[in-house]
Design a protein around this motif. Sequence first.
Motif, PDB file in Angstrom:
ATOM      1  N   GLY A  30       0.828  -1.199   0.000  1.00  0.00           N
ATOM      2  CA  GLY A  30       0.000   0.000   0.000  1.00  0.00           C
ATOM      3  C   GLY A  30       0.861   1.246   0.000  1.00  0.00           C
ATOM      4  N   PRO A  31       0.242   2.411  -0.202  1.00  0.00           N
ATOM      5  CA  PRO A  31       0.999   3.658  -0.321  1.00  0.00           C
ATOM      6  C   PRO A  31       1.411   4.245   1.028  1.00  0.00           C
ATOM      7  CG  PRO A  31      -1.325   4.096  -0.596  1.00  0.00           C
ATOM      8  CD  PRO A  31      -1.182   2.600  -0.467  1.00  0.00           C
ATOM      9  N   GLY A  32       2.532   4.925   1.009  1.00  0.00           N
ATOM     10  CA  GLY A  32       3.036   5.654   2.162  1.00  0.00           C
ATOM     11  C   GLY A  32       3.833   6.850   1.664  1.00  0.00           C
ATOM     12  N   TYR A  33       4.567   7.490   2.564  1.00  0.00           N
ATOM     13  CA  TYR A  33       5.384   8.626   2.144  1.00  0.00           C
ATOM     14  C   TYR A  33       6.689   8.653   2.911  1.00  0.00           C
ATOM     15  CZ  TYR A  33       3.915  11.093   6.389  1.00  0.00           C
ATOM     16  OH  TYR A  33       3.690  11.449   7.693  1.00  0.00           O
ATOM     17  N   GLU A  34       7.642   9.434   2.383  1.00  0.00           N
ATOM     18  CA  GLU A  34       8.930   9.627   3.036  1.00  0.00           C
ATOM     19  C   GLU A  34       9.457  11.019   2.735  1.00  0.00           C
ATOM     20  OE1 GLU A  34      11.886   6.904   1.596  1.00  0.00           O
ATOM     21  OE2 GLU A  34      11.943   7.809  -0.373  1.00  0.00           O
ATOM     22  N   ILE A  35      10.207  11.565   3.695  1.00  0.00           N
ATOM     23  CA  ILE A  35      10.960  12.799   3.493  1.00  0.00           C
ATOM     24  C   ILE A  35      12.335  12.564   4.111  1.00  0.00           C
ATOM     25  CG2 ILE A  35       8.999  14.381   3.378  1.00  0.00           C
ATOM     26  CD1 ILE A  35       9.473  15.057   6.303  1.00  0.00           C
ATOM     27  N   ALA A  36      13.346  13.233   3.560  1.00  0.00           N
ATOM     28  CA  ALA A  36      14.710  13.028   4.061  1.00  0.00           C
ATOM     29  C   ALA A  36      15.543  14.276   3.840  1.00  0.00           C
ATOM     30  CB  ALA A  36      15.357  11.834   3.361  1.00  0.00           C
ATOM     31  N   ALA A  37      16.572  14.406   4.665  1.00  0.00           N
ATOM     32  CA  ALA A  37      17.551  15.479   4.527  1.00  0.00           C
ATOM     33  C   ALA A  37      18.915  14.922   4.892  1.00  0.00           C
ATOM     34  CB  ALA A  37      17.201  16.656   5.438  1.00  0.00           C
ATOM     35  N   GLY A  38      19.928  15.305   4.130  1.00  0.00           N
ATOM     36  CA  GLY A  38      21.257  14.797   4.409  1.00  0.00           C
ATOM     37  C   GLY A  38      22.341  15.710   3.877  1.00  0.00           C
ATOM     38  N   PHE A  39      23.578  15.309   4.137  1.00  0.00           N
ATOM     39  CA  PHE A  39      24.752  16.038   3.688  1.00  0.00           C
ATOM     40  C   PHE A  39      25.483  15.217   2.640  1.00  0.00           C
ATOM     41  CE2 PHE A  39      24.077  17.523   8.034  1.00  0.00           C
ATOM     42  CZ  PHE A  39      23.971  18.884   7.795  1.00  0.00           C
ATOM     43  N   ILE A  40      26.135  15.900   1.718  1.00  0.00           N
ATOM     44  CA  ILE A  40      26.931  15.248   0.685  1.00  0.00           C
ATOM     45  C   ILE A  40      28.398  15.522   0.993  1.00  0.00           C
ATOM     46  CG2 ILE A  40      27.463  15.155  -1.777  1.00  0.00           C
ATOM     47  CD1 ILE A  40      24.572  16.265  -2.215  1.00  0.00           C
ATOM     48  N   VAL A  41      29.152  14.442   1.247  1.00  0.00           N
ATOM     49  CA  VAL A  41      30.573  14.540   1.554  1.00  0.00           C
ATOM     50  C   VAL A  41      31.340  13.898   0.399  1.00  0.00           C
ATOM     51  CG1 VAL A  41      32.387  13.974   3.199  1.00  0.00           C
ATOM     52  CG2 VAL A  41      30.043  14.383   4.014  1.00  0.00           C
ATOM     53  N   ARG A  55       9.615   8.136   7.637  1.00  0.00           N
ATOM     54  CA  ARG A  55       8.727   7.340   6.790  1.00  0.00           C
ATOM     55  C   ARG A  55       7.425   7.067   7.534  1.00  0.00           C
ATOM     56  NH1 ARG A  55      12.944   3.628   4.219  1.00  0.00           N
ATOM     57  NH2 ARG A  55      13.268   4.672   2.228  1.00  0.00           N
ATOM     58  N   SER A  56       6.357   6.905   6.744  1.00  0.00           N
ATOM     59  CA  SER A  56       5.051   6.581   7.297  1.00  0.00           C
ATOM     60  C   SER A  56       4.331   5.631   6.353  1.00  0.00           C
ATOM     61  CB  SER A  56       4.222   7.855   7.494  1.00  0.00           C
ATOM     62  OG  SER A  56       2.944   7.543   8.003  1.00  0.00           O
ATOM     63  N   LEU A  57       3.730   4.591   6.933  1.00  0.00           N
ATOM     64  CA  LEU A  57       2.955   3.614   6.170  1.00  0.00           C
ATOM     65  C   LEU A  57       1.787   3.170   7.040  1.00  0.00           C
ATOM     66  CD1 LEU A  57       2.646   1.712   3.688  1.00  0.00           C
ATOM     67  CD2 LEU A  57       4.045   0.066   4.948  1.00  0.00           C
ATOM     68  N   SER A  58       0.579   3.271   6.511  1.00  0.00           N
ATOM     69  CA  SER A  58      -0.630   2.841   7.227  1.00  0.00           C
ATOM     70  C   SER A  58      -1.239   1.666   6.481  1.00  0.00           C
ATOM     71  CB  SER A  58      -1.639   3.984   7.320  1.00  0.00           C
ATOM     72  OG  SER A  58      -1.115   5.044   8.078  1.00  0.00           O
ATOM     73  N   ARG A  59      -1.250   0.494   7.132  1.00  0.00           N
ATOM     74  CA  ARG A  59      -1.807  -0.723   6.547  1.00  0.00           C
ATOM     75  C   ARG A  59      -2.532  -1.498   7.631  1.00  0.00           C
ATOM     76  NH1 ARG A  59      -2.847  -0.605   2.135  1.00  0.00           N
ATOM     77  NH2 ARG A  59      -2.652  -2.809   1.736  1.00  0.00           N
ATOM     78  N   ASP A  60      -3.631  -2.164   7.267  1.00  0.00           N
ATOM     79  CA  ASP A  60      -4.294  -3.067   8.197  1.00  0.00           C
ATOM     80  C   ASP A  60      -3.501  -4.357   8.275  1.00  0.00           C
ATOM     81  OD1 ASP A  60      -6.301  -1.278   8.707  1.00  0.00           O
ATOM     82  OD2 ASP A  60      -7.708  -2.150   7.262  1.00  0.00           O
ATOM     83  N   ILE A  61      -3.310  -4.850   9.504  1.00  0.00           N
ATOM     84  CA  ILE A  61      -2.559  -6.079   9.711  1.00  0.00           C
ATOM     85  C   ILE A  61      -3.518  -7.135  10.216  1.00  0.00           C
ATOM     86  CG2 ILE A  61      -0.694  -7.167  11.012  1.00  0.00           C
ATOM     87  CD1 ILE A  61       0.656  -4.409  11.063  1.00  0.00           C
ATOM     88  N   THR A  62      -3.648  -8.226   9.451  1.00  0.00           N
ATOM     89  CA  THR A  62      -4.561  -9.315   9.806  1.00  0.00           C
ATOM     90  C   THR A  62      -3.758 -10.503  10.300  1.00  0.00           C
ATOM     91  OG1 THR A  62      -6.129  -8.579   8.142  1.00  0.00           O
ATOM     92  CG2 THR A  62      -6.400 -10.820   8.975  1.00  0.00           C
ATOM     93  N   ASN A  63      -4.082 -10.957  11.502  1.00  0.00           N
ATOM     94  CA  ASN A  63      -3.443 -12.135  12.091  1.00  0.00           C
ATOM     95  C   ASN A  63      -4.569 -13.103  12.451  1.00  0.00           C
ATOM     96  OD1 ASN A  63      -1.938 -14.025  13.382  1.00  0.00           O
ATOM     97  ND2 ASN A  63      -1.016 -12.625  14.859  1.00  0.00           N
ATOM     98  N   GLY A  64      -4.739 -14.130  11.616  1.00  0.00           N
ATOM     99  CA  GLY A  64      -5.859 -15.045  11.817  1.00  0.00           C
ATOM    100  C   GLY A  64      -7.157 -14.355  11.470  1.00  0.00           C
ATOM    101  N   LEU A  65      -8.068 -14.237  12.436  1.00  0.00           N
ATOM    102  CA  LEU A  65      -9.346 -13.576  12.217  1.00  0.00           C
ATOM    103  C   LEU A  65      -9.375 -12.142  12.739  1.00  0.00           C
ATOM    104  CD1 LEU A  65     -11.673 -16.563  13.195  1.00  0.00           C
ATOM    105  CD2 LEU A  65     -11.019 -15.816  10.900  1.00  0.00           C
ATOM    106  N   VAL A  66      -8.262 -11.702  13.317  1.00  0.00           N
ATOM    107  CA  VAL A  66      -8.201 -10.377  13.926  1.00  0.00           C
ATOM    108  C   VAL A  66      -7.469  -9.405  12.987  1.00  0.00           C
ATOM    109  CG1 VAL A  66      -7.369  -9.053  15.903  1.00  0.00           C
ATOM    110  CG2 VAL A  66      -8.156 -11.409  16.226  1.00  0.00           C
ATOM    111  N   THR A  67      -8.137  -8.282  12.679  1.00  0.00           N
ATOM    112  CA  THR A  67      -7.538  -7.239  11.856  1.00  0.00           C
ATOM    113  C   THR A  67      -7.404  -5.980  12.695  1.00  0.00           C
ATOM    114  OG1 THR A  67      -8.492  -8.132   9.834  1.00  0.00           O
ATOM    115  CG2 THR A  67      -7.787  -5.842   9.772  1.00  0.00           C
ATOM    116  N   LYS A  68      -6.181  -5.428  12.702  1.00  0.00           N
ATOM    117  CA  LYS A  68      -5.918  -4.201  13.453  1.00  0.00           C
ATOM    118  C   LYS A  68      -5.300  -3.177  12.519  1.00  0.00           C
ATOM    119  CE  LYS A  68      -5.036  -6.476  17.847  1.00  0.00           C
ATOM    120  NZ  LYS A  68      -4.071  -6.673  18.934  1.00  0.00           N
ATOM    121  N   PRO A  69      -5.641  -1.907  12.700  1.00  0.00           N
ATOM    122  CA  PRO A  69      -4.976  -0.881  11.893  1.00  0.00           C
ATOM    123  C   PRO A  69      -3.523  -0.741  12.337  1.00  0.00           C
ATOM    124  CG  PRO A  69      -6.440   0.137  13.485  1.00  0.00           C
ATOM    125  CD  PRO A  69      -6.646  -1.341  13.596  1.00  0.00           C
TER     126      PRO A  69
END
Length: 192
Positions: free
Chosen positions: A136-147, A162-176
């Motif tokens: 599924g979709p997520g996003y990222e932002i970053a900052a760094g130095f170039i040496v 980074r951020s990613l939001s997905r439902d996680i299903t374990n057996g019959l239980v689904t949690k955000p």
Amino acid sequence: MRYRLAGFALCVSAVTGPAANGQITTDIRLGLTAPLQALADADLKPGTIFGATVAYQVQPFLHVYVGWDWAHFAASKPEARAAHHYEETGYTFGARFEHPFRATTNWGYRLEAGGTVKHIETENADGDIIANSGHGPGYEIAAGFIVPVSHSWRIVPALRLRSLSRDITNGLVTKPGNLRYTAFEVGTSFRF
């Protein structure tokens, strides 16, 4: 149809115009991660990350990139036959801005913003996958130095969110599941 062709031609000319250098850069990164919150009621320990990207220079300081990476997090209190660790894997894409600190130096900074298409796997102590969130979709932002190390090789320490939001299903239980973390990475960058 002719408007689509004209739009495509305009995009190609903007990307490959006289200001574009067409330089290709490859990066390989290793780092440490720090979760910013619990994932589906599981507290996570700091983990590790590995990734690689390929970037194409479209303007003097602007690049577009694609890549793949893997992040590993251990559960802070694994229970028997339950989740022992979590892995996030998938693809990244976005825009990268690189600029020297001064016109007379190769030292500089890098800013990135982009999207991700990833999934979260939950594994038990035996390494068996017990849950998979699906990509599924997520996003990222970053900052760094170039040496600079040489004309082509560079070291790039960076901080990434980074951020990613997905439902996680374990057996019959689904949690955000909302996986948000920061990563301190050190990469090697090679310019062709």
